[in-house]
Write an enzyme that holds these catalytic residues in place. Sequence first.
Site, short mmCIF file in Angstrom:
data_model
loop_
_atom_site.label_atom_id
_atom_site.label_comp_id
_atom_site.label_asym_id
_atom_site.label_seq_id
_atom_site.Cartn_x
_atom_site.Cartn_y
_atom_site.Cartn_z
N HIS A 88 0.83 -1.22 0.00
CA HIS A 88 0.00 0.00 0.00
C HIS A 88 0.86 1.26 0.00
O HIS A 88 0.49 2.28 0.60
CB HIS A 88 -0.94 0.04 1.20
CG HIS A 88 -1.94 -1.08 1.24
ND1 HIS A 88 -3.20 -0.97 0.74
CD2 HIS A 88 -1.84 -2.35 1.71
CE1 HIS A 88 -3.85 -2.11 0.90
NE2 HIS A 88 -3.04 -2.98 1.49
N ASN A 161 -10.27 -2.89 2.47
CA ASN A 161 -9.95 -2.92 1.04
C ASN A 161 -11.22 -2.71 0.22
O ASN A 161 -12.32 -2.73 0.77
CB ASN A 161 -9.35 -4.28 0.66
CG ASN A 161 -7.87 -4.39 0.99
OD1 ASN A 161 -7.20 -3.38 1.23
ND2 ASN A 161 -7.35 -5.60 1.00
N TYR A 375 0.71 -4.05 12.10
CA TYR A 375 0.57 -2.62 11.80
C TYR A 375 1.36 -1.76 12.78
O TYR A 375 2.02 -0.80 12.39
CB TYR A 375 -0.91 -2.22 11.73
CG TYR A 375 -1.57 -2.79 10.49
CD1 TYR A 375 -1.79 -4.16 10.38
CD2 TYR A 375 -1.92 -1.99 9.43
CE1 TYR A 375 -2.35 -4.71 9.23
CE2 TYR A 375 -2.49 -2.53 8.27
CZ TYR A 375 -2.69 -3.89 8.19
OH TYR A 375 -3.23 -4.43 7.05
#
Length: 704
Positions: A88, A161, A375
């Site tokens: 991303h 997404n 993350y």
Amino acid sequence: MASKKKDVAGPITGRYGDEEVNVGQGGETHQSAGGDRPVLTTQQGVPVADDQNSLRQGSRGPTLLEDFHFREKIFHFDHERIPERVVHARGYGAHGYFETYDSLAELTRADLFQRKGEKTPAFVRFSTVAGSKGSGDLARDVRGFAVKLYTREGNWDIVGNNIPVFFIQDAIKFPDFVHSVKPAPDRDFPQAQSAHDNFWDFVSLSPESMHMILWIMSDRAIPRSFRFMEGFGVHTFRLIDAEGKSSFVKFHWKPKQGLQSVVWNEAIKINGADPDFHRRDLWDAIQSGDYPEWELGFQVFDEAFAASFAFDVLDPTKLIPEEDVPVRPVGRLVLDRMVENFFAETEQVAFCTQNIVPGIDFSNDPLLQGRNFSYLDTQLKRLGSPNFTHIPINAPKCPFHTLQQDGHMAMTNPKGRVNYEPNSWTTQPGPRETSAGFQSYPAMEEGPKQRVRSETFADHYSQARQFYISQTDVEQGHIVAAIAFELSKVETPAIRMRVVSHLLNIDQGLAESVANAIRLREMPQPATAARPTRQDLKPSTALSILLNGPKTFAGRKVGALVTDGVDAALLNALKAALKAEGAMLRLIAPEVGGVEASDGTWIGADEKIEGGPSVLFDAIALLTSPEGATALAMRPAARDFVADAFSHQKFIAHVDSATPLLAKAGVAEHLDDGFIPIKTAPDCETFVTKCRKLRIWTRPSPDR
Ligand code: HDE
């Protein structure tokens, strides 16, 4: 030597030897402060007298180490880049707000859902997955749809997404999957593409990816823009009410603009003509006040439904059809403000799946559980400090008090004497925990510690089949063409064969069409399947783009080709018809300076024909004079403008005098319902009304 005093808006003067010359436009000096502009300073706040010349011995001598301004400037420049996101990397963000339709207190105690009309500030970052930061927007790829909601009880990130399922079932496979799709380690290509051996090798050895493969080969992976795509939370989450009762939920974002994608041949060309096509689209829409909106929808279900559903709700390669559990709209997301600084906001925003708020909780989806580690870890690497939460784009907008301290770039250290807890200091302002704080749902878990994939995750083909049979003929054709395109880039025949062996488990017709399209000489045996493909799943309308297209042409763009002698009244009528619809008009001319209209007025153009190909527009209009059309017919870009619009199945409005251009573009023989002759204002309205269908799918397509 130092420059002379500078004027507020005037030229900067510098010294070349003894001669004083202008070296550019610039700001004011410390001495001349008092105008509107601030004084240029160093990072320490020291006013800068000369930003054009480094400090040197004499006019031709060595640069001096003493030049702290030079060193600070170059040092900072050298460190401008931070590691781009592993996935991303290419993204684009915007600010907005989320507005709650009604209280959802019966479902969740999440503060943002308690009050009808509550507005929660939001930041959204859209992205592609595989490409580097500088890759083209129109890659065939999943799009990230990450939303940060700055609620009054902390930040909630829905890191989703535009496709509701994923390639893999267990987070431990993510590095392998990403390695396979990214450029190969030896040659460092191909960039931002899945059309290569490594990707298809991996997925064809991982049958769990087959459902996602069909999505990614569908038009979902080449959206017209971020504004026209759906978003999905993918995993099952929990909603927890004030009594601690849990329901399961899946999150959906539905674009009010309707769904829309481009065709593959167009996508390839857009990447060349405007690699920033999606960025520019969002920028243009928001800057012009046409704020895009999405509705957040919940699919809520309980343990009983989860137990009876044909697939495991913890399996991220499966979705729950909307026909089984309808999507309940709960609020709307409006994007109404672009960032002030791309780096500070879009690049530094740190989405984390573990950012949830009281009233929301995780499920045991093994992909989600893995993401919750990844993350936070990734943000530390990217932003370089555990204090990335202090950066304004990441900081909560509600009050926050932690006892965490220090580290690189610390900006919110605890105040006063106390930085631990429990403590007995009543005179000190330190924070205290509260029973109203976040409580994890006390789910009962038991079982041996083991590395296994649940049996309930074993059906890899049934929903892939359901997706395929839910598509219109046109969309099925696009899927076949996409797989054939990708496999044609795969150099190893055995991999192509293996892919087709999986397709046989999905749909015989699909497998045969692909086999024909790649000219496979021998059909393989179907791949060994852990579970037979269910033939009883019904098509789901929600899975098709074309069955969910817009009812309006609002937010779309027409490119009108104009030349000297353009009929001014007709152009104005077209402009008015588009404006009434909420659509935009861009003028493309032989030269960017513009054209002289039939009534003698001068009309400026937005693009020169070579820079404004029709792939950048949703429909085109040819408003050429007879001489203009004849002259343009000699220019390849003008012929492509028409020929591409034709083959991309776009609506084409044209005046009679455009015929020479239509002829040279090779389409004059094929005038179908998608060609709208325009002479009068009502013709322009007819054109715009037709454009609501977006494409004339009955016309033969280059992708089929
Ligand atoms: Fe991500 N993903 N992901 N992902 N993902 C990242 O985090 C990861 C997955 C998604 O605009 C990274 O900050 C793992 C699913 C979006 O900044 C990283 C797994 C979904 C974004 C990461 C997944 C997503 C990311 C890279 C498998 C849809 C961009 C940079 C377990 C539901 C957010 C970063 C933005 C970004 C890890 C799978 C969506 C490396 C380990 C499934 C939209 O942490």
